[in-house]
Design a protein around this motif. Structure first.
Motif, PDB file in Angstrom:
ATOM      1  N   PHE A   1       0.348-100.993  38.706  1.00 26.16           N
ATOM      2  CA  PHE A   1      -1.107-100.890  38.778  1.00 26.16           C
ATOM      3  C   PHE A   1      -1.630-101.754  39.921  1.00 26.16           C
ATOM      4  O   PHE A   1      -1.026-102.779  40.260  1.00 26.16           O
ATOM      5  CB  PHE A   1      -1.732-101.347  37.453  1.00 26.16           C
ATOM      6  CG  PHE A   1      -1.313-100.515  36.285  1.00 26.16           C
ATOM      7  CD1 PHE A   1      -2.044 -99.401  35.899  1.00 26.16           C
ATOM      8  CD2 PHE A   1      -0.160-100.827  35.569  1.00 26.16           C
ATOM      9  CE1 PHE A   1      -1.658 -98.623  34.832  1.00 26.16           C
ATOM     10  CE2 PHE A   1       0.236-100.059  34.490  1.00 26.16           C
ATOM     11  CZ  PHE A   1      -0.508 -98.949  34.123  1.00 26.16           C
ATOM     12  N   PRO A   2      -2.754-101.371  40.517  1.00 22.87           N
ATOM     13  CA  PRO A   2      -3.328-102.177  41.602  1.00 22.87           C
ATOM     14  C   PRO A   2      -3.756-103.555  41.088  1.00 22.87           C
ATOM     15  O   PRO A   2      -4.054-103.711  39.900  1.00 22.87           O
ATOM     16  CB  PRO A   2      -4.550-101.360  42.051  1.00 22.87           C
ATOM     17  CG  PRO A   2      -4.339 -99.996  41.495  1.00 22.87           C
ATOM     18  CD  PRO A   2      -3.528-100.154  40.251  1.00 22.87           C
TER      19      PRO A   2
ATOM     20  N   ALA B   1      -6.937 -99.030  33.265  1.00 25.63           N
ATOM     21  CA  ALA B   1      -5.513 -98.698  33.179  1.00 25.63           C
ATOM     22  C   ALA B   1      -5.171 -97.853  31.957  1.00 25.63           C
ATOM     23  O   ALA B   1      -4.115 -97.210  31.931  1.00 25.63           O
ATOM     24  CB  ALA B   1      -4.692 -99.989  33.140  1.00 25.63           C
ATOM     25  N   THR B   2      -6.054 -97.834  30.965  1.00 31.07           N
ATOM     26  CA  THR B   2      -5.723 -97.181  29.688  1.00 31.07           C
ATOM     27  C   THR B   2      -5.326 -95.716  29.830  1.00 31.07           C
ATOM     28  O   THR B   2      -4.332 -95.286  29.230  1.00 31.07           O
ATOM     29  CB  THR B   2      -6.899 -97.335  28.709  1.00 31.07           C
ATOM     30  OG1 THR B   2      -7.058 -98.723  28.390  1.00 31.07           O
ATOM     31  CG2 THR B   2      -6.640 -96.562  27.418  1.00 31.07           C
ATOM     32  N   PRO B   3      -6.038 -94.879  30.576  1.00 32.98           N
ATOM     33  CA  PRO B   3      -5.616 -93.465  30.668  1.00 32.98           C
ATOM     34  C   PRO B   3      -4.190 -93.308  31.188  1.00 32.98           C
ATOM     35  O   PRO B   3      -3.419 -92.499  30.657  1.00 32.98           O
ATOM     36  CB  PRO B   3      -6.638 -92.857  31.635  1.00 32.98           C
ATOM     37  CG  PRO B   3      -7.847 -93.726  31.502  1.00 32.98           C
ATOM     38  CD  PRO B   3      -7.314 -95.114  31.290  1.00 32.98           C
TER      39      PRO B   3
ATOM     40  N   SER C   1       5.713 -86.918  37.057  1.00 35.58           N
ATOM     41  CA  SER C   1       4.460 -86.441  36.464  1.00 35.58           C
ATOM     42  C   SER C   1       3.493 -87.581  36.162  1.00 35.58           C
ATOM     43  O   SER C   1       2.280 -87.367  36.115  1.00 35.58           O
ATOM     44  CB  SER C   1       4.754 -85.659  35.173  1.00 35.58           C
ATOM     45  OG  SER C   1       5.208 -86.543  34.146  1.00 35.58           O
ATOM     46  N   VAL C   2       4.001 -88.794  35.952  1.00 38.81           N
ATOM     47  CA  VAL C   2       3.125 -89.928  35.619  1.00 38.81           C
ATOM     48  C   VAL C   2       3.106 -90.985  36.716  1.00 38.81           C
ATOM     49  O   VAL C   2       2.522 -92.055  36.547  1.00 38.81           O
ATOM     50  CB  VAL C   2       3.538 -90.574  34.273  1.00 38.81           C
ATOM     51  CG1 VAL C   2       3.325 -89.612  33.122  1.00 38.81           C
ATOM     52  CG2 VAL C   2       4.978 -91.087  34.326  1.00 38.81           C
ATOM     53  N   GLY C   3       3.759 -90.701  37.850  1.00 33.46           N
ATOM     54  CA  GLY C   3       3.757 -91.652  38.962  1.00 33.46           C
ATOM     55  C   GLY C   3       4.596 -92.880  38.705  1.00 33.46           C
ATOM     56  O   GLY C   3       4.200 -93.995  39.092  1.00 33.46           O
ATOM     57  N   ALA C   4       5.752 -92.695  38.073  1.00 33.06           N
ATOM     58  CA  ALA C   4       6.621 -93.832  37.749  1.00 33.06           C
ATOM     59  C   ALA C   4       7.821 -93.875  38.687  1.00 33.06           C
ATOM     60  O   ALA C   4       8.239 -92.852  39.245  1.00 33.06           O
ATOM     61  CB  ALA C   4       7.110 -93.728  36.299  1.00 33.06           C
TER      62      ALA C   4
END
Length: 430
Positions: free
Chosen positions: A301-302, A310-312, A336-339
């Motif tokens: 996270f930034p 950040a919750t969504p 799909s989730v940017g991991a």
């Protein structure tokens, strides 16, 4: 120069000599030396320990504890560092008296290894030390002292320590008889004391415990404070059964939980502090020794992002890993989730944090842990791709048991050796 080995090995190191002093109960102190006046430098048999030496070594201790040392603790640490430097000086002097030299090349090799442990080049590590208020010379002197003392012990003590075959076989037989019982991976900090100084040593032990409970490093404190020879390895005693420990310690270690530190334990000659690193069953199969094949998914996270912002992403990540269908889907889910995805096939369940060990023990291949971590450091999930269960163990070998007994005896004699060096030293405080 130290007295002959024969005189150093005589007598009981835990012998109570207080009665021989015959000190009366009611006394008058002549003179006005204030015990609260702290001296920061010393001359040990002609070798000068400067204020800079003390401050640079203190900086190493602070850095090893992540800087998390309260101001009120620093003065006590400074005095302990001075005592450590005095002992270190005595050890180096004794090595030279025994014509034992530690080559600069050997010191440099060890220094380079330490630097690599910090993932730095030797040059970058020197700059890092200066930034922390220490120096390359300070850590090299500590390296030299530890190496010199090991060689003194290998010449003056180890050749005279014998362990019979009968002693080792007796322990092997007891191990077989106690199959399935617990054994413990233990760390120890030992603080020596006379009967007159037990109160002060107990208070020091309690302060050390409080600092470790607040996040300080047990190994770093053991290296600086412990007076056992295991200080050089951060107080690590290795794997032991309760009955192998002194009676005062054996009853305590069985009551500790993994990662828990004991209260100060009075033992002959001082106090011990125990840390239970881990435990397992004697000659048993511990499922936590299973070798894992893992995929780790991490979302970052930034800086300065709020929990609400950040919750969504967190909820989407949690749902994706919960519904994952095996490691074959890991890269697709990560995209799909940017991991980010990292593979690992060298980890055992025992290597994981305690909070994850129970989760992993009950996880089936293809399943994932719930997300864990923080917004600052990233939120992760582990996917179990495979698990190789451990084979039954035959226990420690004859040589390993023999070595442990020898090391215990060397430790006790080394404490007495250093005590004699202190007793015969000429130390002037400035």
């Amino acid at each position: 120069m130290a007295p002959p080995a024969s005189s150093q090995m005589a007598g009981d190191p835990n012998e109570d000599l207080s009665g021989a002093l015959n000190i009366p109960k009611d006394i008058t102190v002549f003179g006005n030396r204030d015990p609260n006046v702290r001296t920061a430098t010393a001359i040990v048999n002609g070798t000068i320990i400067t204020q800079t030496d003390v401050e640079q070594r203190l900086a190493l201790v602070v850095a090893a504890n992540g800087g998390r040392i309260p101001q009120e603790e620093l003065e006590r640490l400074r005095l302990q560092v001075l005592r450590n430097l005095i002992d270190e000086t005595l050890q180096i002097q004794e090595a030279k008296a025994q014509k034992i030299e530690v080559a600069p090349e050997e010191v440099q090799q060890t220094y380079d290894r330490v630097a690599s442990n910090f993932r730095k080049t030797p040059k970058d590590f020197a700059a890092f030390l200066r930034e922390k208020g220490s120096s390359e010379l300070s850590i090299k002197r500590q390296i030299e002292g530890e190496a010199a003392w090991r060689r003194v012990l290998s010449r003056r003590i180890e050749p005279f320590v014998a362990v019979s075959e009968e002693e080792v076989n007796a322990i092997i037989n007891r191990l077989k008889a106690s199959k399935g019982e617990n054994e413990y991976h233990v760390g120890e900090i030992f603080l020596s004391a006379t009967p007159e100084t037990m109160g002060e040593a107990g208070a020091n032990a309690q302060r050390i415990i409080e600092q470790i409970q607040r996040g300080a490093s047990f190994a770093a404190y053991a290296r600086q404070f412990s007076e056992a020879s295991t200080a050089a390895v951060g107080g690590d005693l290795g794997w032991v059964r309760a009955e192998q420990l002194p009676e005062q310690l054996s009853g305590v270690v069985t009551q500790l939980q993994n990662g828990q530190i004991s209260t100060p334990i009075a033992v002959p000659g001082g106090y011990s502090i125990l840390l239970l690193i881990d435990k397992r069953q004697v000659l048993g199969v511990d499922p936590r020794d299973a070798q894992l094949l893992l995929k780790q998914l991490t979302v970052t996270f930034p800086p300065n992002i709020t929990q609400a912002q950040a919750t969504p992403k967190l909820e989407a990540f949690a749902k994706a890993v919960k519904d994952i269908q095996g490691c074959g889907k890991a890269n697709e889910v990560a995209q799909s989730v940017g991991a980010d995805v990292v593979n690992n096939d060298q980890m055992t369940i025992r290597d994981l944090p305690p909070q994850l060990q129970d989760l992993m023990l009950n996880l089936q291949v293809g399943q994932a842990t719930p997300p864990f971590g923080s917004l600052k450091d990233g939120v992760r999930a582990l996917i179990l791709c495979g698990r190789d269960d451990p084979a039954p163990t035959s226990g420690p070998s004859f040589e390993q048991i023999q070595s442990q007994i020898e090391q215990d005896r060397v430790n006790r004699r080394a404490q007495r050796y250093l005590r004699d060096l202190r007793r015969d030293a000429v130390i002037e405080y400035r």
